[in-house]
Design an enzyme around this catalytic site. Structure first.
Site, short mmCIF file in Angstrom:
data_model
loop_
_atom_site.label_atom_id
_atom_site.label_comp_id
_atom_site.label_asym_id
_atom_site.label_seq_id
_atom_site.Cartn_x
_atom_site.Cartn_y
_atom_site.Cartn_z
N LYS A 218 8.68 -0.31 -0.87
CA LYS A 218 7.55 -0.08 -1.77
C LYS A 218 8.06 0.34 -3.15
O LYS A 218 7.57 -0.12 -4.18
CB LYS A 218 6.62 1.01 -1.19
CG LYS A 218 5.76 0.50 -0.05
CD LYS A 218 5.08 1.61 0.74
CE LYS A 218 4.35 1.03 1.95
NZ LYS A 218 3.84 2.03 2.89
N ASP B 257 -4.25 3.10 -0.15
CA ASP B 257 -4.17 2.59 1.22
C ASP B 257 -5.56 2.20 1.73
O ASP B 257 -5.67 1.52 2.76
CB ASP B 257 -3.61 3.68 2.16
CG ASP B 257 -2.19 3.39 2.62
OD1 ASP B 257 -1.80 2.20 2.63
OD2 ASP B 257 -1.49 4.35 2.97
N GLN C 155 2.88 8.04 3.83
CA GLN C 155 3.41 7.11 4.82
C GLN C 155 3.13 7.64 6.23
O GLN C 155 3.35 8.80 6.54
CB GLN C 155 4.93 6.93 4.60
CG GLN C 155 5.57 5.88 5.46
CD GLN C 155 5.07 4.46 5.17
OE1 GLN C 155 4.71 4.13 4.05
NE2 GLN C 155 5.05 3.64 6.19
#
Ligand code: GUN
Length: 283
Positions: A51, A118, A95
Site C-alpha cells: 500500500k 476502507d 490493517q
C-alpha cells in the site's frame, strides 16, 4: 476463455489518478493516507508495504504507524483521534486482523466516517446498503470496476458469492444487487456448494481456501472472480479457485496473482483521492 488482466486495468486507473493527484498538489492539498498496523502478522506487513509503495508511486503522502503486538486499544484509539483531526490526512486505514485483545469493531467505528477509505464504518456500510454509496470497501469496489472494464453485463444475471465477510462477500452482494443481479450468498456452512456455483453466471469466490471451487463447479461461460490469496507451503501464491480446471469452462477468469489484488490497492488510492477532493471543495 479470456484472462482478466487486473494488473493492466489497475495500472490504467492509477495513471488516471495521477492527474487528479497532480491537480490537488497544485492546489496545495497533497492527498494523505495513514495506515495503522498492530503486531507482526507477516501477511499484513506485506500488504501494508504494498500500500505504501502504491501511494508513493501515485504521489499520495503516506504515513505508516506501527504499534507493537502488546499495544493497548486506548493507545491506538488516541492515535486515530489525532489522525481524525489532522488536516494533512484524508484517509485512515487500520490493517486487519488486529491482535485478539482488541475489539476490532470499536476501533473501526472510531475512524472519522469521512476518512474511512476502507468503507468499513457503519455510516459507509449503511449508505452502501441503502444504495447511496459513500466510501466503498476496496476489494468489492475493485471487482465492480473490473467487471465494468470488461463489459460484463450484470443486470438480470445470477451472481453467486462464496464467502460472506464484511470486507468482501457482503458488500460485494449489495453492489451486484444494486446493478440488477440476482444474488446468492453462500458461506462455509452451505450444503452442496457446487449446486449453487454451477448456477452462477458471475461467480465471486472469497473464502481463503485453495481449491474450494474446482473446475466441475463452474458453469460453461461463467465469469469467475477469484478473490482468494493463499500462500502454499512451497511459497506459491494461489487463489481459492482451481485455475487450471476452471479456466477452460469460464468465459472470463481472474488469475492469482495479477487479478483482484492490484485492483484492491487501486481502489484504496481512489478512495483517498476522493476524500482529499471532497476536502478541497469545502475549504
Ligand atoms: N486485511 C485484509 N484485507 C483488508 C482490507 O481490505 N482492509 C484492511 N484494513 N485490512 C485488511
Amino acid at each position: 476463455m479470456s484472462i482478466i488482466d487486473g494488473k493492466m486495468i489497475a495500472q490504467k486507473m492509477r495513471d488516471a489518478l495521477k492527474a487528479r493527484v497532480e491537480s490537488l498538489r497544485k492546489a496545495g492539498m497533497a492527498p494523505g493516507l495513514a495506515v495503522i498496523i498492530v503486531g507482526e502478522n507477516p501477511a499484513s506487513k506485506v500488504y501494508v508495504r504494498n500500500k505504501e509503495k502504491a501511494c508513493i508511486e501515485a504521489g499520495i503522502h503516506s504515513e505508516v504507524i506501527v504499534f507493537p503486538e502488546q499495544a493497548t486499544q486506548e493507545e491506538v484509539l488516541d492515535r486515530i483521534h489525532a489522525l481524525n483531526l489532522n488536516p494533512q490526512i484524508h484517509g485512515i486505514l487500520v490493517q486487519l486482523p488486529l491482535p485478539a485483545h482488541f475489539d476490532a469493531r470499536r476501533v473501526l467505528d472510531f475512524i472519522d466516517a469521512d476518512k474511512d477509505v476502507d468503507g468499513f464504518h457503519p455510516v459507509n456500510a449503511g449508505a452502501l446498503f441503502l444504495g447511496k454509496p459513500r466510501l466503498q470497501p476496496c476489494t468489492p469496489y475493485g471487482v465492480m470496476k473490473m467487471l465494468e472494464y470488461e463489459n460484463v453485463a450484470v443486470r438480470g444475471k445470477h451472481a453467486v458469492i462464496v464467502g460472506a465477510s464484511n470486507i468482501v462477500g457482503k458488500p460485494m452482494a449489495i453492489m451486484l444487487l444494486h446493478k440488477g443481479a440476482t444474488v446468492t450468498i453462500c458461506n462455509s456452512k452451505t450444503p452442496d456448494l457446487a449446486y449453487h456455483t454451477r448456477n452462477a453466471d458471475i461467480l465471486v469466490v472469497a473464502v481463503g481456501r485453495p481449491n474450494i471451487v474446482t473446475g466441475d463447479m463452474v458453469k460453461e461461460g461463467a465469469v469467475v472472480i477469484d478473490v482468494g490469496m493463499n500462500r502454499l507451503e512451497d511459497g506459491k501464491l494461489v487463489g481459492d479457485v482451481d485455475f487450471a480446471g476452471a479456466a477452460p469452462r469460464a468465459a472470463k477468469i481472474t488469475p492469482v496473482p495479477g487479478g483482484v489484488g492490484p485492483m484492491t490497492i487501486t481502489m484504496l488510492l481512489e478512495n483517498t483521492v476522493e476524500t482529499a477532493e471532497r476536502c478541497k471543495e469545502t475549504v
